[in-house]
Structure formats: C-alpha cells, structure tokens
Motif scaffolding. Sequence first.
Motif, PDB file in Angstrom:
ATOM      1  N   VAL A   3      50.826  49.590  37.302  1.00  0.00           N
ATOM      2  CA  VAL A   3      50.637  48.251  37.873  1.00  0.00           C
ATOM      3  C   VAL A   3      50.316  47.260  36.767  1.00  0.00           C
ATOM      4  CG1 VAL A   3      49.300  46.886  39.500  1.00  0.00           C
ATOM      5  CG2 VAL A   3      49.866  49.249  40.045  1.00  0.00           C
ATOM      6  N   VAL A   4      49.470  47.653  35.835  1.00  0.00           N
ATOM      7  CA  VAL A   4      49.115  46.782  34.711  1.00  0.00           C
ATOM      8  C   VAL A   4      50.348  46.494  33.874  1.00  0.00           C
ATOM      9  CG1 VAL A   4      47.738  46.604  32.607  1.00  0.00           C
ATOM     10  CG2 VAL A   4      46.724  47.569  34.673  1.00  0.00           C
ATOM     11  N   ASP A   5      51.126  47.519  33.575  1.00  0.00           N
ATOM     12  CA  ASP A   5      52.346  47.323  32.786  1.00  0.00           C
ATOM     13  C   ASP A   5      53.345  46.445  33.523  1.00  0.00           C
ATOM     14  OD1 ASP A   5      51.311  48.905  30.787  1.00  0.00           O
ATOM     15  OD2 ASP A   5      52.262  50.746  31.545  1.00  0.00           O
ATOM     16  N   ALA A   6      53.454  46.611  34.828  1.00  0.00           N
ATOM     17  CA  ALA A   6      54.385  45.792  35.604  1.00  0.00           C
ATOM     18  C   ALA A   6      53.960  44.335  35.602  1.00  0.00           C
ATOM     19  CB  ALA A   6      54.475  46.313  37.027  1.00  0.00           C
ATOM     20  N   LEU A   7      52.666  44.079  35.731  1.00  0.00           N
ATOM     21  CA  LEU A   7      52.194  42.691  35.711  1.00  0.00           C
ATOM     22  C   LEU A   7      52.378  42.068  34.337  1.00  0.00           C
ATOM     23  CD1 LEU A   7      48.992  42.779  37.910  1.00  0.00           C
ATOM     24  CD2 LEU A   7      51.086  41.526  38.348  1.00  0.00           C
ATOM     25  N   LYS A   8      52.114  42.837  33.285  1.00  0.00           N
ATOM     26  CA  LYS A   8      52.326  42.308  31.935  1.00  0.00           C
ATOM     27  C   LYS A   8      53.795  42.025  31.683  1.00  0.00           C
ATOM     28  CE  LYS A   8      48.312  44.279  29.623  1.00  0.00           C
ATOM     29  NZ  LYS A   8      47.851  45.231  28.602  1.00  0.00           N
ATOM     30  N   ASN A  13      48.885  36.777  32.732  1.00  0.00           N
ATOM     31  CA  ASN A  13      47.876  36.710  31.673  1.00  0.00           C
ATOM     32  C   ASN A  13      46.776  37.732  31.949  1.00  0.00           C
ATOM     33  OD1 ASN A  13      46.243  35.580  33.645  1.00  0.00           O
ATOM     34  ND2 ASN A  13      46.515  33.489  32.918  1.00  0.00           N
ATOM     35  N   CYS A  14      45.776  37.793  31.083  1.00  0.00           N
ATOM     36  CA  CYS A  14      44.718  38.809  31.190  1.00  0.00           C
ATOM     37  C   CYS A  14      43.917  38.690  32.480  1.00  0.00           C
ATOM     38  CB  CYS A  14      43.781  38.714  29.993  1.00  0.00           C
ATOM     39  SG  CYS A  14      44.529  39.237  28.453  1.00  0.00           S
ATOM     40  N   ILE A  15      43.610  37.476  32.887  1.00  0.00           N
ATOM     41  CA  ILE A  15      42.826  37.270  34.109  1.00  0.00           C
ATOM     42  C   ILE A  15      43.615  37.729  35.328  1.00  0.00           C
ATOM     43  CG2 ILE A  15      41.764  35.517  35.597  1.00  0.00           C
ATOM     44  CD1 ILE A  15      41.056  34.004  33.020  1.00  0.00           C
ATOM     45  N   GLN A  16      44.897  37.422  35.366  1.00  0.00           N
ATOM     46  CA  GLN A  16      45.721  37.860  36.491  1.00  0.00           C
ATOM     47  C   GLN A  16      45.862  39.381  36.529  1.00  0.00           C
ATOM     48  OE1 GLN A  16      49.133  35.492  35.495  1.00  0.00           O
ATOM     49  NE2 GLN A  16      48.669  33.953  37.077  1.00  0.00           N
ATOM     50  N   VAL A  17      45.980  39.988  35.363  1.00  0.00           N
ATOM     51  CA  VAL A  17      46.060  41.446  35.308  1.00  0.00           C
ATOM     52  C   VAL A  17      44.757  42.050  35.831  1.00  0.00           C
ATOM     53  CG1 VAL A  17      46.176  43.423  33.749  1.00  0.00           C
ATOM     54  CG2 VAL A  17      47.762  41.529  33.455  1.00  0.00           C
ATOM     55  N   MET A  18      43.618  41.498  35.422  1.00  0.00           N
ATOM     56  CA  MET A  18      42.328  42.002  35.903  1.00  0.00           C
ATOM     57  C   MET A  18      42.202  41.807  37.416  1.00  0.00           C
ATOM     58  SD  MET A  18      40.442  43.359  33.569  1.00  0.00           S
ATOM     59  CE  MET A  18      38.788  43.220  34.146  1.00  0.00           C
ATOM     60  N   TRP A  19      42.580  40.638  37.919  1.00  0.00           N
ATOM     61  CA  TRP A  19      42.392  40.301  39.323  1.00  0.00           C
ATOM     62  C   TRP A  19      43.314  41.100  40.243  1.00  0.00           C
ATOM     63  CZ3 TRP A  19      38.601  37.971  41.715  1.00  0.00           C
ATOM     64  CH2 TRP A  19      38.783  37.548  43.028  1.00  0.00           C
ATOM     65  N   PHE A  20      44.567  41.265  39.847  1.00  0.00           N
ATOM     66  CA  PHE A  20      45.552  41.875  40.738  1.00  0.00           C
ATOM     67  C   PHE A  20      45.849  43.351  40.447  1.00  0.00           C
ATOM     68  CE2 PHE A  20      46.626  37.326  40.963  1.00  0.00           C
ATOM     69  CZ  PHE A  20      46.461  37.148  42.326  1.00  0.00           C
ATOM     70  N   ALA A  21      45.422  43.868  39.301  1.00  0.00           N
ATOM     71  CA  ALA A  21      45.737  45.263  38.979  1.00  0.00           C
ATOM     72  C   ALA A  21      44.483  46.113  38.790  1.00  0.00           C
ATOM     73  CB  ALA A  21      46.604  45.329  37.725  1.00  0.00           C
ATOM     74  N   VAL A  22      43.556  45.647  37.991  1.00  0.00           N
ATOM     75  CA  VAL A  22      42.402  46.480  37.643  1.00  0.00           C
ATOM     76  C   VAL A  22      41.373  46.496  38.770  1.00  0.00           C
ATOM     77  CG1 VAL A  22      40.539  46.792  35.990  1.00  0.00           C
ATOM     78  CG2 VAL A  22      42.806  46.124  35.191  1.00  0.00           C
TER      79      VAL A  22
END
Length: 98
Positions: A3-8, A13-22
């Motif tokens: 999921v993190v790789d797909a969002l990247k 950006n980092c905040i979106q990756v944290m909010w939607f994946a992590v």
Amino acid sequence: MHVVDALKATGANCIQVMWFAVLPQDIPEFSSYALYRYEIDVRSSSVLGIVGAGGIGAPLILASNQRNWEAVGMMLIIIIVTVTIIDIVSSSIRRRLV
C-alpha cells in the motif's frame, strides 16, 4: 508495504502515505494491544493490592484483616466477575480489530 509503495507510485507525499497507508494498518494493532494492557492492569491492580501496594485489592486486604468475611467474599466475587467481563469484551473487540 504494498500500500505504501502504491501510494508513493501515484505521487503521494509523506503525510498522505502516513494518513492513508500506515495509520489504517497500525490502528487496529495498537488498539488491540491497548485493550490487552488494560486487561492486564485490572488483574495486576487487584493482586498488587493484596500484596500491599494499593489498588483494587487494598479494600480486600483491609476487610480480610478485620475478619469481615462477607465483605471479602463479595469483593472477590465482584473482582472475578469484573475481570471476566473485561476479558470477554476485550477479546471480542480484539478479535474484530485484528
């Protein structure tokens, strides 16, 4: 991590990756662990109170020292029922979360 790789890969950006994946992956695990720790804390406080460190078991040891066996029996029943209910509710919530 997929999921993190797909969002990247889509340009997040980092905040979106944290909010939607992590966070969606970590919140159930953290909640499950917090409920488990609460369950352990309730049990430990009654045991520590009997030993003399205060907590839920302090009134139990006080009633025991005064030889008030009716109160001791009622406190033990309440502690056992409360811990059992917390255990059942916590395990069902943890089963749904994880």
